[in-house]
Motif scaffolding. Structure first.
Motif, PDB file in Angstrom:
ATOM      1  N   UNK A 116      51.478  46.493  55.778  1.00 32.86           N
ATOM      2  CA  UNK A 116      50.399  46.109  54.961  1.00 32.86           C
ATOM      3  C   UNK A 116      50.755  45.364  53.500  1.00 32.86           C
ATOM      4  N   UNK A 117      49.877  44.620  53.089  1.00 40.01           N
ATOM      5  CA  UNK A 117      50.431  43.857  51.717  1.00 40.01           C
ATOM      6  C   UNK A 117      49.274  44.119  50.846  1.00 40.01           C
ATOM      7  N   UNK A 118      49.611  44.278  49.412  1.00 37.75           N
ATOM      8  CA  UNK A 118      48.488  44.043  48.310  1.00 37.75           C
ATOM      9  C   UNK A 118      48.798  42.564  47.900  1.00 37.75           C
ATOM     10  N   UNK A 119      47.939  41.812  47.633  1.00 36.36           N
ATOM     11  CA  UNK A 119      48.291  40.546  46.967  1.00 36.36           C
ATOM     12  C   UNK A 119      47.416  40.468  45.560  1.00 36.36           C
ATOM     13  N   UNK A 120      47.924  40.120  44.635  1.00 38.38           N
ATOM     14  CA  UNK A 120      47.563  39.976  43.116  1.00 38.38           C
ATOM     15  C   UNK A 120      46.513  38.717  42.974  1.00 38.38           C
ATOM     16  N   UNK A 121      45.367  38.660  42.756  1.00 36.51           N
ATOM     17  CA  UNK A 121      44.643  37.547  42.584  1.00 36.51           C
ATOM     18  C   UNK A 121      43.262  38.074  41.841  1.00 36.51           C
ATOM     19  N   UNK A 122      43.372  37.357  40.574  1.00 36.10           N
ATOM     20  CA  UNK A 122      42.603  37.693  39.492  1.00 36.10           C
ATOM     21  C   UNK A 122      41.401  37.128  39.491  1.00 36.10           C
ATOM     22  N   UNK A 123      41.061  36.118  40.205  1.00 35.61           N
ATOM     23  CA  UNK A 123      40.025  35.259  40.253  1.00 35.61           C
ATOM     24  C   UNK A 123      39.977  34.359  41.569  1.00 35.61           C
ATOM     25  N   UNK A 124      38.707  33.836  41.847  1.00 33.17           N
ATOM     26  CA  UNK A 124      38.741  32.664  42.929  1.00 33.17           C
ATOM     27  C   UNK A 124      38.419  31.365  42.512  1.00 33.17           C
ATOM     28  N   UNK A 125      38.630  31.190  41.346  1.00 34.55           N
ATOM     29  CA  UNK A 125      38.513  29.995  40.734  1.00 34.55           C
ATOM     30  C   UNK A 125      39.853  29.513  40.167  1.00 34.55           C
ATOM     31  N   UNK A 126      40.298  28.266  40.441  1.00 34.22           N
ATOM     32  CA  UNK A 126      41.557  28.055  40.098  1.00 34.22           C
ATOM     33  C   UNK A 126      41.965  27.992  38.688  1.00 34.22           C
ATOM     34  N   UNK A 127      40.840  27.308  37.960  1.00 28.59           N
ATOM     35  CA  UNK A 127      41.035  27.280  36.513  1.00 28.59           C
ATOM     36  C   UNK A 127      41.215  28.714  35.848  1.00 28.59           C
ATOM     37  N   UNK A 163      40.061  43.238  32.853  1.00 28.57           N
ATOM     38  CA  UNK A 163      39.731  43.131  31.517  1.00 28.57           C
ATOM     39  C   UNK A 163      38.837  42.171  31.094  1.00 28.57           C
ATOM     40  N   UNK A 164      39.249  41.956  29.645  1.00 27.13           N
ATOM     41  CA  UNK A 164      38.179  41.093  28.922  1.00 27.13           C
ATOM     42  C   UNK A 164      38.121  39.694  29.553  1.00 27.13           C
ATOM     43  N   UNK A 165      39.271  39.246  30.017  1.00 27.38           N
ATOM     44  CA  UNK A 165      39.539  37.726  30.555  1.00 27.38           C
ATOM     45  C   UNK A 165      38.805  37.603  32.124  1.00 27.38           C
ATOM     46  N   UNK A 166      38.906  38.708  32.640  1.00 31.30           N
ATOM     47  CA  UNK A 166      38.441  38.812  34.137  1.00 31.30           C
ATOM     48  C   UNK A 166      37.225  39.486  34.704  1.00 31.30           C
ATOM     49  N   UNK A 167      36.904  40.225  33.695  1.00 32.79           N
ATOM     50  CA  UNK A 167      35.584  41.199  34.260  1.00 32.79           C
ATOM     51  C   UNK A 167      34.417  40.334  34.454  1.00 32.79           C
ATOM     52  N   UNK A 168      34.063  39.157  34.100  1.00 31.75           N
ATOM     53  CA  UNK A 168      33.092  38.357  34.514  1.00 31.75           C
ATOM     54  C   UNK A 168      33.322  37.835  35.915  1.00 31.75           C
ATOM     55  N   UNK A 169      34.268  37.745  36.520  1.00 31.87           N
ATOM     56  CA  UNK A 169      34.583  37.113  37.781  1.00 31.87           C
ATOM     57  C   UNK A 169      34.471  38.150  38.836  1.00 31.87           C
ATOM     58  N   UNK A 170      34.398  39.441  38.478  1.00 37.50           N
ATOM     59  CA  UNK A 170      34.246  40.565  39.749  1.00 37.50           C
ATOM     60  C   UNK A 170      33.222  40.452  40.587  1.00 37.50           C
ATOM     61  N   UNK A 171      31.978  40.056  40.178  1.00 36.14           N
ATOM     62  CA  UNK A 171      30.966  39.948  41.314  1.00 36.14           C
ATOM     63  C   UNK A 171      31.440  38.717  42.419  1.00 36.14           C
ATOM     64  N   UNK A 172      32.036  37.810  41.747  1.00 37.14           N
ATOM     65  CA  UNK A 172      32.316  36.738  42.769  1.00 37.14           C
ATOM     66  C   UNK A 172      33.300  37.236  43.802  1.00 37.14           C
ATOM     67  N   UNK A 173      34.479  37.940  43.321  1.00 33.12           N
ATOM     68  CA  UNK A 173      35.463  38.428  44.001  1.00 33.12           C
ATOM     69  C   UNK A 173      34.930  39.344  45.094  1.00 33.12           C
ATOM     70  N   UNK A 236      25.787  40.170  46.666  1.00 30.29           N
ATOM     71  CA  UNK A 236      25.763  39.682  45.343  1.00 30.29           C
ATOM     72  C   UNK A 236      25.658  38.107  45.167  1.00 30.29           C
ATOM     73  N   UNK A 237      25.480  37.401  46.331  1.00 29.34           N
ATOM     74  CA  UNK A 237      25.490  36.098  46.436  1.00 29.34           C
ATOM     75  C   UNK A 237      24.364  35.463  45.472  1.00 29.34           C
ATOM     76  N   UNK A 238      23.188  36.005  45.422  1.00 30.90           N
ATOM     77  CA  UNK A 238      22.021  35.434  44.638  1.00 30.90           C
ATOM     78  C   UNK A 238      22.019  36.222  43.198  1.00 30.90           C
ATOM     79  N   UNK A 239      23.013  37.144  42.827  1.00 30.81           N
ATOM     80  CA  UNK A 239      22.740  37.723  41.547  1.00 30.81           C
ATOM     81  C   UNK A 239      24.140  37.590  40.850  1.00 30.81           C
TER      82      UNK A 239
END
Length: 352
Positions: A116-127, A163-173, A236-239
């Motif tokens: 198995x593998x763990x892949x680092x991915x901190x957001x699903x938005x390219x920017x 952390x501060x820069x990624x926390x807001x992307x948690x629901x999308x992930x 989480x899709x609607x929220x």
């Protein structure tokens, strides 16, 4: 199986094959990227394949059951498949990677013995991904995850440092994982003791609280005392906006009981786990790993750099160093640095 002074058996090892990486993540404790031209033979300061295998053979003598290969970026080693093939059969093999080289190598790695593998991915938005990693390789990472799944390495765990820069992307992930079979999400608490910038840290309990409110089922994992949250697709899709605010801002609701809801049977389900070691005695009390650095030093704790011991060249030397490292493991790394009036400083009492 060796046991340290706190009753913890050492059942796993983490082996760093290189400190080079083709990403430059803002939260990483590494200094500099090194030579990242692509997969290459080990550099002068990196363990050779023979040296890595010799260590693993000794570890297997002590009934170590699993090895995780890490870096830097371990796929920068051209001999990774060889090392995996030569790993003792008694040891389960996994690796942590940023995924950029998996499209070309996932099948060969699986064939060599990676489970198995763990892949680092901190957001699903390219920017957002580019901002955190200083890399434009988002599409390559996505392709790497797909390649791992196609190679039979499911479930693929996505590692996201919170952390501060990624926390807001948690629901999308979370929604991304729930909607895609074969994926799991591992949210990793930011560790200022290692990476600096303590002001970037957020209260990880807010993330726990939001997941507890959103999950339809919660399990408690014995290893490290972790909680596993199971969320159905669409939870989480609607929220997403409200969820992002709950995670990233002060507040967040109270946790609910495990298995609180069973609505939505038949929908896709994602598993989310939080790795929250900072000041977490339960986490460290359940740690069963020893680490080997890329340049051949053993250490009993990720967060300590004062206990590095050269492993030695012969199996007899490695056995002695392994025993010494296990005997000198410490109980709780969350106290390694403390906040003083003039900033974060090493806790001398902890070292004593």
């Amino acid at each position: 199986m060796l046991e340290d002074g706190f009753g913890r058996e050492v059942s796993g090892v983490r082996v760093s094959l290189t400190d080079r990486c083709n990403f430059d993540c803002v939260y990483c404790h590494n200094e500099g990227l090194g030579d990242v031209r692509g997969p290459m033979e080990p550099t002068d300061d990196e363990l050779t394949a023979d040296e890595v295998v010799r260590f693993l053979e000794v570890a297997s003598e002590f009934d170590v059951e699993a090895v995780k290969f890490t870096g830097g970026e371990p796929l920068l080693r051209a001999d990774l498949e060889e090392i995996v093939r030569r790993t003792p059969e008694s040891m389960a093999v996994s690796l942590t990677t940023n995924g950029t080289m998996l499209p070309d190598r996932a099948a060969d790695l699986a064939g060599a013995g990676v489970e198995r593998v763990n892949v680092s991915q901190d957001a699903i938005d390219p920017d957002a991904f580019a901002e955190v990693t200083n890399s434009g390789a988002y599409d390559r990472v996505i392709d790497g995850v797909e390649a791992a799944l196609e190679a039979g390495l499911a479930p693929v765990k996505l590692n996201m440092v919170v952390f501060e820069a990624t926390a807001g992307y948690v629901p999308e992930m979370v929604e991304h994982v729930a909607a895609n079979d074969g994926l799991q999400l591992q949210l990793i608490e930011y560790m200022p003791e290692i990476a600096g910038h303590p002001e970037w840290a957020i209260d990880i309990e807010r993330v726990h609280d939001w997941l507890a409110e959103t999950a339809h089922r919660i399990e408690h994992r014995e290893m490290h005392g972790r909680r596993r949250y199971f969320l159905r697709e669409g939870a989480t899709a609607d929220n997403v906006t409200a969820g992002a605010e709950a995670v990233a801002a002060d507040g967040g609701g109270a946790a609910v009981a495990a298995g609180a809801s069973d609505d939505g049977a038949g929908l896709g389900e994602g598993m989310v786990e939080i790795v929250d070691p900072v000041e977490n005695e339960e986490f460290c009390a359940n740690c069963h790993r020893v680490r080997l650095t890329h340049d051949g030093k053993l250490k009993g704790c990720l967060n300590r750099h004062d206990d590095l011991r050269p492993m030695g060249d012969t199996k007899a030397e490695i056995r002695a160093t392994f025993r010494e490292t296990v005997a000198n493991r410490v109980p709780y790394y969350g106290e390694y640095m403390v906040e003083a009036d003039d900033g974060w400083v090493v806790n001398d009492a902890y070292l004593d």
